[in-house]
Design a protein around this motif. Structure first.
Motif, PDB file in Angstrom:
ATOM      1  N   ARG B  20       0.836  -1.206   0.000  1.00  0.00           N
ATOM      2  CA  ARG B  20       0.000   0.000   0.000  1.00  0.00           C
ATOM      3  C   ARG B  20       0.871   1.257   0.000  1.00  0.00           C
ATOM      4  O   ARG B  20       0.594   2.222  -0.713  1.00  0.00           O
ATOM      5  N   THR B  23       2.298   1.805  -3.500  1.00  0.00           N
ATOM      6  CA  THR B  23       1.383   2.433  -4.451  1.00  0.00           C
ATOM      7  C   THR B  23       1.233   3.920  -4.136  1.00  0.00           C
ATOM      8  O   THR B  23       1.169   4.744  -5.046  1.00  0.00           O
ATOM      9  N   THR B  24       1.204   4.245  -2.821  1.00  0.00           N
ATOM     10  CA  THR B  24       1.088   5.650  -2.434  1.00  0.00           C
ATOM     11  C   THR B  24       2.291   6.437  -2.936  1.00  0.00           C
ATOM     12  O   THR B  24       2.139   7.529  -3.491  1.00  0.00           O
ATOM     13  N   ASN B  27       1.965   6.939  -6.597  1.00  0.00           N
ATOM     14  CA  ASN B  27       0.937   7.926  -6.918  1.00  0.00           C
ATOM     15  C   ASN B  27       1.440   9.346  -6.687  1.00  0.00           C
ATOM     16  O   ASN B  27       1.224  10.224  -7.517  1.00  0.00           O
ATOM     17  N   ARG B  45      -3.239   4.424  -8.352  1.00  0.00           N
ATOM     18  CA  ARG B  45      -3.325   2.975  -8.117  1.00  0.00           C
ATOM     19  C   ARG B  45      -3.659   2.690  -6.664  1.00  0.00           C
ATOM     20  O   ARG B  45      -3.100   3.321  -5.772  1.00  0.00           O
ATOM     21  N   LYS B  46      -4.548   1.739  -6.476  1.00  0.00           N
ATOM     22  CA  LYS B  46      -4.958   1.376  -5.104  1.00  0.00           C
ATOM     23  C   LYS B  46      -4.915  -0.138  -4.944  1.00  0.00           C
ATOM     24  O   LYS B  46      -5.434  -0.858  -5.787  1.00  0.00           O
ATOM     25  N   SER B  83      -7.655   3.792 -10.316  1.00  0.00           N
ATOM     26  CA  SER B  83      -8.824   4.607  -9.994  1.00  0.00           C
ATOM     27  C   SER B  83      -9.499   5.102 -11.282  1.00  0.00           C
ATOM     28  O   SER B  83      -8.814   5.475 -12.238  1.00  0.00           O
ATOM     29  N   GLU B 113      -5.363  12.957  -0.117  1.00  0.00           N
ATOM     30  CA  GLU B 113      -5.852  11.613   0.160  1.00  0.00           C
ATOM     31  C   GLU B 113      -4.682  10.623   0.273  1.00  0.00           C
ATOM     32  O   GLU B 113      -4.654   9.766   1.151  1.00  0.00           O
ATOM     33  N   GLU B 114      -3.709  10.800  -0.616  1.00  0.00           N
ATOM     34  CA  GLU B 114      -2.545   9.909  -0.615  1.00  0.00           C
ATOM     35  C   GLU B 114      -1.734  10.070   0.666  1.00  0.00           C
ATOM     36  O   GLU B 114      -1.226   9.086   1.207  1.00  0.00           O
ATOM     37  N   ASP B 117      -3.498   8.271   3.352  1.00  0.00           N
ATOM     38  CA  ASP B 117      -3.311   6.845   3.115  1.00  0.00           C
ATOM     39  C   ASP B 117      -1.930   6.398   3.585  1.00  0.00           C
ATOM     40  O   ASP B 117      -1.769   5.320   4.160  1.00  0.00           O
TER      41      ASP B 117
END
Lengths: 135, 147
Positions: B20, B23-24, B27, B45-46, B83, B113-114, B117
């Motif tokens: 996770r 991906t963060t 992103n 990408r999530k 997404s 948001e990232e 996360d």
């Protein structure tokens, strides 16, 4: 007088085992803290320990038995009737019921209780050794 | 002793959280990668988390349900999705990547948001490390039984 380990060690042997199983369930909850739709689970300690104690006494309760490893276990899921779902304190959008703080607190508490059970068990062994040596 | 299972469970949690975090990082790094066509532009990408449950599998293989506690297998990343949030179109006619109408496509990455996360992932990782440490202490304790 008969000397047997199960008489000498008492309940602590089973208690330690159930503590480990509970730690496993709680670790699984925490690993799935971000999994959508995951429902937190926990063990009813008293029920599962009681179950283990009666199965140790053999025949205290009449239970369905399986004679082959591939048989379906009778009951909810075979010996883990005490594995229950936790009631969430607040709803979440993704359906996950794990409260990380609560689970961490329970895990720590369980670890301490494990250490307590361990101390008792260790004490039993130490007194056996004392008895054997006659010191 | 099923203390070994705790290492597997916490390990799977750590692996999932680091995917996770990966991906963060990807992103955020690509948050401003401009593109001139909708097909080429980077999309957020999530990872998709799912609990691993192998009761049925183990049972079919003749595993011992009573002692194995097969309900607890940790977490796994089922896949990584892109997404489908709307892309960020900006009117920048002077930009070298601008299309015929003068628009440049930017990824649909929400940096705020990232960041949230990222913090959630690192906290989750930390929790799993703590669990593994506690399991290690419990196991070391157990090895001293009778001493």
């Amino acid at each position: 007088m008969t000397i047997s380990f199960s008489n000498a060690l008492g309940i602590h042997e089973q208690a330690l085992d159930v503590r480990v199983r509970r730690a496993e369930v709680l670790a699984n909850n925490l690993a799935n803290a971000d999994t959508p739709g995951f429902k937190a689970r926990d063990i009813d300690f008293k029920a599962i320990l009681g179950e283990q104690m009666t199965s140790k006494d053999m025949g205290a309760t009449l239970k369905m038995d399986t004679t082959n490893g591939k048989h379906l276990p009778f009951g909810s899921d075979g010996g883990s009737e005490a594995l229950l779902y936790r009631t969430p304190s607040q709803p979440s959008v993704d359906g996950n019921t794990v409260d990380t703080q609560e689970e961490t607190a329970e895990f720590m508490k369980n670890t301490m209780q494990y250490q307590a059970s361990f101390q008792f068990l260790n004490g039993k062994f130490k007194s056996l050794v004392h008895a054997i040596r006659g010191e | 002793m099923s203390l070994n299972h705790i290492f597997d469970i916490a390990g799977s949690g750590m692996a999932a959280q680091s995917i996770r975090l990966n991906t963060t990082a990807s992103n955020i790094a690509n948050a401003d990668s401009a593109s001139s066509s909708e097909g080429d532009v980077y999309r957020a990408r999530k990872p998709v988390f799912a609990a691993v449950q192998q009761d049925a599998m183990r049972m079919a293989l003749g595993g011992d349900i009573m002692n194995d506690q097969p309900e607890n297998q940790g977490v796994a990343v089922q896949g990584i999705i892109e997404s489908d949030a709307p892309l960020d179109m900006r009117y920048q006619p002077d930009h070298p990547m601008a299309n015929d109408q003068g628009y440049v496509m930017y990824p649909n990455v929400n940096v705020v948001e990232e960041m949230a996360d990222m913090m959630s992932a690192s906290r989750g990782f930390q929790t799993n490390v703590d669990i593994m440490d506690a399991a290690k202490t419990m196991m070391q304790r157990l090895l001293t039984l009778g001493q």
